[in-house]
Design an enzyme around this catalytic site. Structure first.
Site, PDB file in Angstrom:
ATOM      1  N   GLU A  11       1.300  92.686  79.755  1.00 35.05           N
ATOM      2  CA  GLU A  11       0.568  92.055  80.842  1.00 35.05           C
ATOM      3  C   GLU A  11      -0.420  92.995  81.539  1.00 35.05           C
ATOM      4  O   GLU A  11      -1.408  92.552  82.079  1.00 35.05           O
ATOM      5  CB  GLU A  11       1.554  91.527  81.895  1.00 35.05           C
ATOM      6  CG  GLU A  11       2.662  90.664  81.353  1.00 35.05           C
ATOM      7  CD  GLU A  11       2.213  89.258  81.071  1.00 35.05           C
ATOM      8  OE1 GLU A  11       1.010  89.052  80.832  1.00 35.05           O
ATOM      9  OE2 GLU A  11       3.069  88.365  81.085  1.00 35.05           O
ATOM     10  N   HIS A  40      10.310  96.006  80.085  1.00 38.05           N
ATOM     11  CA  HIS A  40      10.460  94.940  79.106  1.00 38.05           C
ATOM     12  C   HIS A  40      11.909  94.844  78.688  1.00 38.05           C
ATOM     13  O   HIS A  40      12.595  95.860  78.587  1.00 38.05           O
ATOM     14  CB  HIS A  40       9.576  95.196  77.872  1.00 38.05           C
ATOM     15  CG  HIS A  40       9.376  93.965  77.053  1.00 38.05           C
ATOM     16  ND1 HIS A  40      10.217  93.631  76.029  1.00 38.05           N
ATOM     17  CD2 HIS A  40       8.448  92.985  77.145  1.00 38.05           C
ATOM     18  CE1 HIS A  40       9.812  92.483  75.514  1.00 38.05           C
ATOM     19  NE2 HIS A  40       8.740  92.064  76.170  1.00 38.05           N
TER      20      HIS A  40
HETATM   21  C1  LIG Z   1      10.282  92.212  82.193  1.00 38.76           C
HETATM   22  C2  LIG Z   1      11.574  92.442  82.974  1.00 38.76           C
HETATM   23  C3  LIG Z   1      12.002  91.120  83.659  1.00 38.76           C
HETATM   24  C4  LIG Z   1      12.679  92.885  82.014  1.00 38.76           C
HETATM   25  O1  LIG Z   1      13.758  93.181  82.770  1.00 38.76           O
HETATM   26  P1  LIG Z   1      15.266  93.346  82.256  1.00 38.76           P
HETATM   27  O2  LIG Z   1      15.374  93.729  80.857  1.00 38.76           O
HETATM   28  O3  LIG Z   1      16.000  92.123  82.649  1.00 38.76           O
HETATM   29  O4  LIG Z   1      15.681  94.598  83.096  1.00 38.76           O
HETATM   30  P2  LIG Z   1      16.463  94.557  84.452  1.00 38.76           P
HETATM   31  O5  LIG Z   1      15.942  93.496  85.363  1.00 38.76           O
HETATM   32  O6  LIG Z   1      17.913  94.522  84.107  1.00 38.76           O
HETATM   33  O7  LIG Z   1      16.052  95.978  85.047  1.00 38.76           O
HETATM   34  C5  LIG Z   1      16.657  97.185  84.662  1.00 38.76           C
HETATM   35  C6  LIG Z   1      16.347  98.234  85.726  1.00 38.76           C
HETATM   36  O8  LIG Z   1      14.977  98.585  85.642  1.00 38.76           O
HETATM   37  C7  LIG Z   1      14.309  98.263  86.849  1.00 38.76           C
HETATM   38  N1  LIG Z   1      13.008  97.661  86.505  1.00 38.76           N
HETATM   39  C8  LIG Z   1      12.719  96.893  85.440  1.00 38.76           C
HETATM   40  N2  LIG Z   1      11.418  96.574  85.469  1.00 38.76           N
HETATM   41  C9  LIG Z   1      10.896  97.149  86.574  1.00 38.76           C
HETATM   42  C10 LIG Z   1       9.616  97.156  87.132  1.00 38.76           C
HETATM   43  N3  LIG Z   1       8.598  96.521  86.566  1.00 38.76           N
HETATM   44  N4  LIG Z   1       9.415  97.824  88.268  1.00 38.76           N
HETATM   45  C11 LIG Z   1      10.444  98.487  88.882  1.00 38.76           C
HETATM   46  N5  LIG Z   1      11.685  98.503  88.378  1.00 38.76           N
HETATM   47  C12 LIG Z   1      11.920  97.844  87.248  1.00 38.76           C
HETATM   48  C13 LIG Z   1      15.177  97.259  87.562  1.00 38.76           C
HETATM   49  O9  LIG Z   1      15.006  97.314  88.955  1.00 38.76           O
HETATM   50  C14 LIG Z   1      16.551  97.734  87.142  1.00 38.76           C
HETATM   51  O10 LIG Z   1      16.885  98.840  87.928  1.00 38.76           O
HETATM   52  P3  LIG Z   1      18.401  99.041  88.474  1.00 38.76           P
HETATM   53  O11 LIG Z   1      19.179  99.396  87.227  1.00 38.76           O
HETATM   54  O12 LIG Z   1      18.260 100.147  89.452  1.00 38.76           O
HETATM   55  O13 LIG Z   1      18.832  97.731  89.056  1.00 38.76           O
HETATM   56  C15 LIG Z   1      11.353  93.528  84.049  1.00 38.76           C
HETATM   57  O14 LIG Z   1      11.007  94.750  83.451  1.00 38.76           O
HETATM   58  C16 LIG Z   1      10.317  93.132  85.094  1.00 38.76           C
HETATM   59  O15 LIG Z   1      10.658  92.428  86.053  1.00 38.76           O
HETATM   60  N6  LIG Z   1       9.019  93.564  84.936  1.00 38.76           N
HETATM   61  C17 LIG Z   1       7.967  93.197  85.843  1.00 38.76           C
HETATM   62  C18 LIG Z   1       7.420  91.824  85.517  1.00 38.76           C
HETATM   63  C19 LIG Z   1       6.578  91.818  84.248  1.00 38.76           C
HETATM   64  O16 LIG Z   1       5.762  92.706  84.034  1.00 38.76           O
HETATM   65  N7  LIG Z   1       6.785  90.780  83.450  1.00 38.76           N
HETATM   66  C20 LIG Z   1       6.066  90.612  82.190  1.00 38.76           C
HETATM   67  C21 LIG Z   1       7.000  90.804  81.030  1.00 38.76           C
HETATM   68  S1  LIG Z   1       6.164  90.821  79.476  1.00 38.76           S
END
Ligand SMILES: CC(C)(COP(=O)(O)OP(=O)(O)OC[C@H]1O[C@@H](n2cnc3c(N)ncnc32)[C@H](O)[C@@H]1OP(=O)(O)O)[C@@H](O)C(=O)NCCC(=O)NCCS
Length: 505
Positions: free
Chosen positions: A444, A391
């Site tokens: 989710e 998140h």
């Molecule tokens: C929700 C989300 C977009 C938030 O992401 P964010 O704050 O932008 O974090 P980032 O995309 O910068 O990710 C940070 C790191 O964690 C990792 N990461 C984050 N969520 C992850 C996940 N669900 N699975 C695997 N790795 C994940 C990223 O790969 C990244 O790793 P890196 O530093 O090696 O590149 C992200 O956690 C995600 O894509 N989750 C899965 C989709 C989901 O469940 N969405 C519903 C949200 S309520």
């Protein structure tokens, strides 16, 4: 120059118990030559006492030897995470005009970061250069003021108005919480009944839209059709530009949209499956009516309440992407339908609202608990994201996930046990392969389990989310329109230097 708070903070922090006297706190601050102490009560942070608070006390005739710190401290201060970038600390300090912020790691106090610490890494830019650098994805940037609610990511807490959202979900009905958002307070019994009847009376589709839905229903996913339907609804009901409405108009439109979205979505679902839409029943609650319109049968009370709690939990959640989108569109003076169409588009993305069905698909694919470790490991190594985990704001357990896990447990069933096993494995694998990223289940993951158990089909998971979130979006749009300024940020140009000579055609 990204620098983590960890590199700048003073640690360990100087703390003082809430029951200490002002004179004890003053001599502590004097001895340690600091301008603030973090106030604790047992293990937890309950406030911060600064020189400014001491000055306020000194301006009165209270006795500093008997007067307690608790009375003069700033209670419940904002905190910043130890791994956060300094930008997050800057915005926390400047937003509230604080000079000190407690630093936490998994909810534990580990230090204090002050304005003075941050100034050691401040960058001076040439005068006249417009804009301030912000973190990618606007993480931690404060872009507006709101009294709708907030999310405290480090504490795993969020609230609607001044109340904990999870406590509201535990005790109140969807309609009561809707009233809290729209009218600003929790209703007494009489007003609750009046509000429930008011919104129940707004559920019918207007005739033009009802006539068009059969042709539209199969043209895309239910959420795609909802976007089109909301556009048509705004046009059919003659909603003017937001700029030309007053608060009363906005409230009326917000209630109409909030009431009719479930009718649109359930009708679309049934039409897609060759079934006739089931008209809404004003005698049923919002959640009971939703399941009624979806399945054409009254749902079990336990399922109604579980779905109602899911809906309450997902009404609002800070400045998430779809809410921000809605407010940006509203800030242009566009009509409510335009703002909500944009918000639905933002919600549809798998990184926002489109994850619960994917999380369930993942459970299907994993199949059995013993396969979970290898499955998750391989997916992360391939660079994939595990749906339902991680998140932007929560770096600890998402309180919605904790609540929904309990709801899922109370409903029971094999899927719940399996989901919990996969959750544990995934958290472990992510901690190993993505150390320091603090990835836990988000709303989710268990949302999908709860909705599935309550008989909501997979392709209706995100649409169900859209129903409750419409209440949050419309509240935000109203708030934006009530005190509007066009939202128009800037971007940093990173292309080839300009101007270049324009080539001849
Ligand atoms: C929700 C989300 C977009 C938030 O992401 P964010 O704050 O932008 O974090 P980032 O995309 O910068 O990710 C940070 C790191 O964690 C990792 N990461 C984050 N969520 C992850 C996940 N669900 N699975 C695997 N790795 C994940 C990223 O790969 C990244 O790793 P890196 O530093 O090696 O590149 C992200 O956690 C995600 O894509 N989750 C899965 C989709 C989901 O469940 N969405 C519903 C949200 S309520």
């Amino acid at each position: 120059m990204p620098t983590a708070v960890e590199e700048l903070m003073s640690s360990p922090p100087v703390t003082c118990p809430a029951h200490a006297s002002l004179s004890e706190a003053t001599s502590l601050m004097d001895r340690r030559q600091i301008g603030a102490v973090v106030v604790t009560d047992g293990a937890g942070v309950v406030g911060i006492l600064t020189e400014r608070d001491l000055l306020r006390a000194a301006a009165t005739d209270v006795d500093p030897h008997t007067e307690s710190v608790r009375r003069w401290m700033t209670a419940d201060p904002d905190v910043v995470g130890v791994h956060d970038q300094v930008d997050a600390a800057w915005s926390g300090l400047t937003h509230h005009h604080y000079r000190h912020l407690p630093v936490v790691d998994h909810g534990d106090l580990v230090g204090v970061v002050s304005l003075r610490d941050l100034l050691t890494v401040a960058q001076i830019r040439p005068a006249g250069e417009s804009g301030a650098d912000v973190p990618r994805g606007l993480e931690g940037v404060v872009v507006a003021e709101t009294s709708v609610g907030d999310v405290r990511g480090q504490q795993g807490f969020y609230h609607y108005r001044q109340y904990s959202a999870t406590e509201l979900a535990a005790a109140w009905s969807f309609e009561d919480v809707w009233h809290l958002l729209v009218d600003g307070d929790l209703p007494d019994r009489g007003r609750a009944a009046a509000f429930t009847a008011e919104v129940a009376g707004l559920r019918d589709l207007p005739p033009g839209l009802a006539g068009l839905l059969p042709a539209l229903a199969t043209s895309g996913s239910p959420l795609d059709v909802l976007r089109t339907a909301v556009s048509l609804l705004g046009a059919e009901l003659g909603w003017p530009a937001g700029l030309d409405t007053d608060h009363r108009d906005r409230r009326a439109q917000a209630l109409r949209l909030g009431a009719v979205v479930p009718t649109v979505l359930t009708a679309v679902h049934r039409l897609r499956h060759g079934q006739a839409p089931v008209p809404p029943r004003p005698d049923l609650t919002y959640a009971a009516n939703y399941l009624w319109m979806l399945n054409g049968a009254e749902a079990e009370p336990a399922h109604v309440r579980a779905v109602e709690q899911y809906l309450i939990l997902t009404i609002d959640h800070g400045f998430n992407a779809s809410t921000f989108t809605a407010r940006v569109i509203a800030s242009t003076g566009a009509d409510l339908a335009a703002a909500i169409v944009g918000a639905i588009g933002a919600l549809s993305g798998p990184l926002h609202g489109g994850a619960p069905s994917r999380a369930l698909a993942m459970l299907d694919d994993i199949g059995t608990p013993d396969r979970a470790g290898a499955w998750i490991h391989d997916a992360v190594v391939r660079g994939e994201r595990i749906m339902g985990f991680g998140h932007r704001v929560y770096k600890t357990d998402d309180p919605r996930s904790v609540f929904l896990r309990d709801v899922a447990r109370s409903l029971g069933g094999e899927l719940v046990d399996f989901a919990e096993q996969v959750e544990r494995t995934t958290v472990e694998v992510l901690a190993e392969l993505k150390p320091g990223r603090q990835l836990y289940t988000n709303v989710e993951f268990f949302a999908g389990v709860v909705m599935h158990t309550c008989g909501i089909p997979r392709d209706m998971f995100t649409p169900t989310f859209a129903c409750s979130r419409t209440v949050g979006w419309t509240t935000h749009v109203t708030e934006q329109a009530d005190d509007n300024r066009l939202i128009r940020p800037a971007a940093r140009y990173v292309g080839p230097p300009a101007p270049q000579p324009v080539p001849a055609p």
